[in-house]
Design an enzyme around this catalytic site. Structure first.
Site, PDB file in Angstrom:
ATOM      1  N   ASP A   1       0.785  -1.233   0.000  1.00  0.00           N
ATOM      2  CA  ASP A   1       0.000   0.000   0.000  1.00  0.00           C
ATOM      3  C   ASP A   1       0.824   1.294   0.000  1.00  0.00           C
ATOM      4  O   ASP A   1       0.379   2.294  -0.539  1.00  0.00           O
ATOM      5  CB  ASP A   1      -0.881   0.029   1.270  1.00  0.00           C
ATOM      6  CG  ASP A   1      -2.312   0.410   0.948  1.00  0.00           C
ATOM      7  OD1 ASP A   1      -2.655   0.337  -0.227  1.00  0.00           O
ATOM      8  OD2 ASP A   1      -3.044   0.759   1.873  1.00  0.00           O
TER       9      ASP A   1
ATOM     10  N   CYS B   1     -22.746  -6.922 -16.846  1.00  0.00           N
ATOM     11  CA  CYS B   1     -23.050  -6.512 -15.471  1.00  0.00           C
ATOM     12  C   CYS B   1     -22.619  -5.062 -15.218  1.00  0.00           C
ATOM     13  O   CYS B   1     -21.584  -4.618 -15.693  1.00  0.00           O
ATOM     14  CB  CYS B   1     -22.340  -7.451 -14.502  1.00  0.00           C
ATOM     15  SG  CYS B   1     -22.532  -6.958 -12.787  1.00  0.00           S
TER      16      CYS B   1
ATOM     17  N   CYS C   1     -22.080  -2.700  -9.755  1.00  0.00           N
ATOM     18  CA  CYS C   1     -21.275  -1.827  -8.892  1.00  0.00           C
ATOM     19  C   CYS C   1     -21.508  -0.358  -9.231  1.00  0.00           C
ATOM     20  O   CYS C   1     -21.612   0.491  -8.344  1.00  0.00           O
ATOM     21  CB  CYS C   1     -19.798  -2.174  -8.989  1.00  0.00           C
ATOM     22  SG  CYS C   1     -19.171  -2.256 -10.665  1.00  0.00           S
TER      23      CYS C   1
ATOM     24  N   CYS D   1     -15.314   9.113  -3.605  1.00  0.00           N
ATOM     25  CA  CYS D   1     -15.552   7.754  -3.090  1.00  0.00           C
ATOM     26  C   CYS D   1     -15.698   7.838  -1.567  1.00  0.00           C
ATOM     27  O   CYS D   1     -14.915   8.518  -0.893  1.00  0.00           O
ATOM     28  CB  CYS D   1     -14.361   6.879  -3.470  1.00  0.00           C
ATOM     29  SG  CYS D   1     -14.345   5.279  -2.670  1.00  0.00           S
TER      30      CYS D   1
ATOM     31  N   CYS E   1     -15.711   1.916   2.697  1.00  0.00           N
ATOM     32  CA  CYS E   1     -17.045   1.623   2.155  1.00  0.00           C
ATOM     33  C   CYS E   1     -16.840   0.435   1.232  1.00  0.00           C
ATOM     34  O   CYS E   1     -16.000   0.481   0.371  1.00  0.00           O
ATOM     35  CB  CYS E   1     -17.574   2.804   1.358  1.00  0.00           C
ATOM     36  SG  CYS E   1     -18.986   2.409   0.312  1.00  0.00           S
TER      37      CYS E   1
ATOM     38  N   CYS F   1     -19.351  -1.220  -3.517  1.00  0.00           N
ATOM     39  CA  CYS F   1     -19.168  -1.699  -4.897  1.00  0.00           C
ATOM     40  C   CYS F   1     -18.645  -3.132  -4.926  1.00  0.00           C
ATOM     41  O   CYS F   1     -18.875  -3.854  -5.888  1.00  0.00           O
ATOM     42  CB  CYS F   1     -18.282  -0.759  -5.697  1.00  0.00           C
ATOM     43  SG  CYS F   1     -16.570  -0.697  -5.147  1.00  0.00           S
TER      44      CYS F   1
ATOM     45  N   CYS G   1     -20.948  -6.947  -5.943  1.00  0.00           N
ATOM     46  CA  CYS G   1     -20.349  -7.656  -7.081  1.00  0.00           C
ATOM     47  C   CYS G   1     -20.588  -9.171  -7.009  1.00  0.00           C
ATOM     48  O   CYS G   1     -20.218  -9.819  -6.035  1.00  0.00           O
ATOM     49  CB  CYS G   1     -18.851  -7.370  -7.116  1.00  0.00           C
ATOM     50  SG  CYS G   1     -18.000  -8.234  -8.439  1.00  0.00           S
TER      51      CYS G   1
HETATM   52 FE1  SF4 Z   1     -20.506  -6.467 -12.004  1.00  0.00          FE
HETATM   53 FE2  SF4 Z   1     -18.532  -6.884 -10.239  1.00  0.00          FE
HETATM   54 FE3  SF4 Z   1     -17.913  -6.260 -12.764  1.00  0.00          FE
HETATM   55 FE4  SF4 Z   1     -18.981  -4.405 -11.148  1.00  0.00          FE
HETATM   56  S1  SF4 Z   1     -16.982  -5.375 -10.914  1.00  0.00           S
HETATM   57  S2  SF4 Z   1     -19.583  -4.826 -13.275  1.00  0.00           S
HETATM   58  S3  SF4 Z   1     -20.410  -5.662  -9.909  1.00  0.00           S
HETATM   59  S4  SF4 Z   1     -18.982  -8.110 -12.082  1.00  0.00           S
END
Ligand code: SF4
Length: 375
Positions: free
Chosen positions: A127, A185, A188, A208, A234, A237, A241
């Site tokens: 990090d 998808c 998120c 964020c 947080c 996202c 997923c």
């Molecule tokens: Fe979907 Fe996960 Fe990709 Fe976001 S990161 S678009 S939630 S699969």
């Protein structure tokens, strides 16, 4: 002996979930993007400002030949939200022992194992290094970029901590780059409360919630309302997923929350002393910005409850010795009850000695006055 296979075998013995290798070629393909982020003021104060250092491993370690990248899963599922009390949320990344220490220890042990068979020079980071660790992880075959800009591993999902070791070892690099699997998808992007994911793979860290809970900059009023009861980080996202469902959960002991650490009691945090804070929370990654940042986030969380019952707790903080706490308390009170806020804050303004706080409270009163007229 095949050095690469030896390192892979040792990493398994040392309980390292994922390991990969990549070269030290500069990440030139990211330069334009990084320059653009700087120009658009989308760079956080936590990032290395020197772009050359961000993209060139040799700027940090001139003899670098091979980078060993490791990943440790922290997708634990142990915490239960306590029923009683005002609770604030902590990111999974801060549920257990500080992951910097855990990964550093794992890498230190791996380095010792390598040294048993080969002398080498290295620099290791978790990090805190200047390089873009996610890009190193992608190049090393640890995972692919999800649309939420996290690195997603087929077996462990995206809740993975990344560490890397720059070495002068000559290792044959043939990473298998993982194919991106987000496809249609967009969960998120839809789930982010502040729309920090501006479009697939494009992220504005300055809005964020994870960043907001850590920055010492004054948080824009509209964003405070979206912070909910997050005290550190947080995970929205990542939680939304599908790639984090039905995956391998290793449950490393170090990352399991002890004493309900997955959630914290906001009232306790508001009155905790520095010493108590360090003793109780100092070993968690999320405590790095100190007690007052958690208290500030606790105040925002109370303001976001919109519950008049919390006004008494807040009122007592209007005289807190810390100016930042006084400012945010004024925001929280006005956010819960504008009329009550005008009354109590009006009294306080008379005695406020700090010019910056005074100015900020006046700005808040104007802001809420306009908002209330609009309502
Ligand atoms: Fe979907 Fe996960 Fe990709 Fe976001 S990161 S678009 S939630 S699969």
């Amino acid at each position: 002996m095949d050095l690469k296979q030896y390192i892979i075998d040792k990493s398994k013995e040392l309980n390292i979930d994922i390991i990969g290798f990549t070269d030290c070629e500069p990440l030139f393909h990211l330069k334009e993007y990084l320059v653009m982020r700087q120009k658009e003021n989308k760079e956080t104060e936590f990032e290395e400002k020197d772009i050359e250092k961000r993209i060139d491993p040799k700027a940090t370690f001139p003899d670098c030949k091979t980078i060993i990248v490791i990943g440790l899963s922290y997708n634990n599922d142990f915490n239960q939200e306590p029923k009683e009390g005002l609770t604030g949320k902590l990111s999974k990344s801060s549920w257990g022992l500080d992951y910097h220490m855990v990964l550093e220890k794992r890498m230190e042990n791996l380095i010792k194992e390598i040294e048993k068979i080969k002398e080498f020079r290295f620099k290791s980071f978790v990090d805190t290094g200047p390089l873009i660790d996610r890009e190193l992880a992608r190049k090393a075959g640890i995972g692919y970029y999800g649309k939420n800009c996290s690195i997603i591993n087929y077996e462990y999902g995206s809740f993975i901590f990344i560490g890397y070791i720059l070495t002068d070892l000559d290792i044959n690099i043939d990473p298998i780059l993982l194919e991106e699997e987000c496809r249609e998808c967009n969960l998120c992007l839809k789930s982010c409360p502040t729309s920090a994911l501006e479009s697939p793979y494009i992220f504005n860290p300055k809005i964020c919630i994870s960043y907001l809970t850590q920055t010492k900059e004054r948080i824009p009023y509209e964003l405070r309302s979206k912070m909910g009861n997050n005290i550190y980080g947080c995970d929205v996202c990542q939680k939304s997923c599908p790639k984090n469902k039905n995956i391998n959960r290793v449950n490393h002991e170090d990352f399991i929350p002890k004493d309900r650490k997955g959630y914290i009691n906001i009232e306790e945090i508001l009155s905790i002393s520095n010493k108590q804070f360090k003793e109780k929370y100092g070993s968690m990654a999320g405590s790095w910005r100190g007690r007052n940042i958690w208290r500030r986030n606790g105040i925002i969380a109370l303001g976001n409850t919109k519950d008049r019952e919390n006004l008494q707790i807040l009122k007592s903080l209007l005289k807190d010795p810390n100016p930042m706490i006084r400012e945010y308390t004024a925001w929280a009170i006005l956010n819960i009850d504008y009329r009550y806020g005008i009354e109590v804050i009006g009294d306080i303004l008379e005695y406020e000695q700090n010019k910056v706080v005074k100015q900020e409270i006046k700005r808040l009163i104007n802001y809420f006055a306009t908002k209330n007229i609009q309502v």
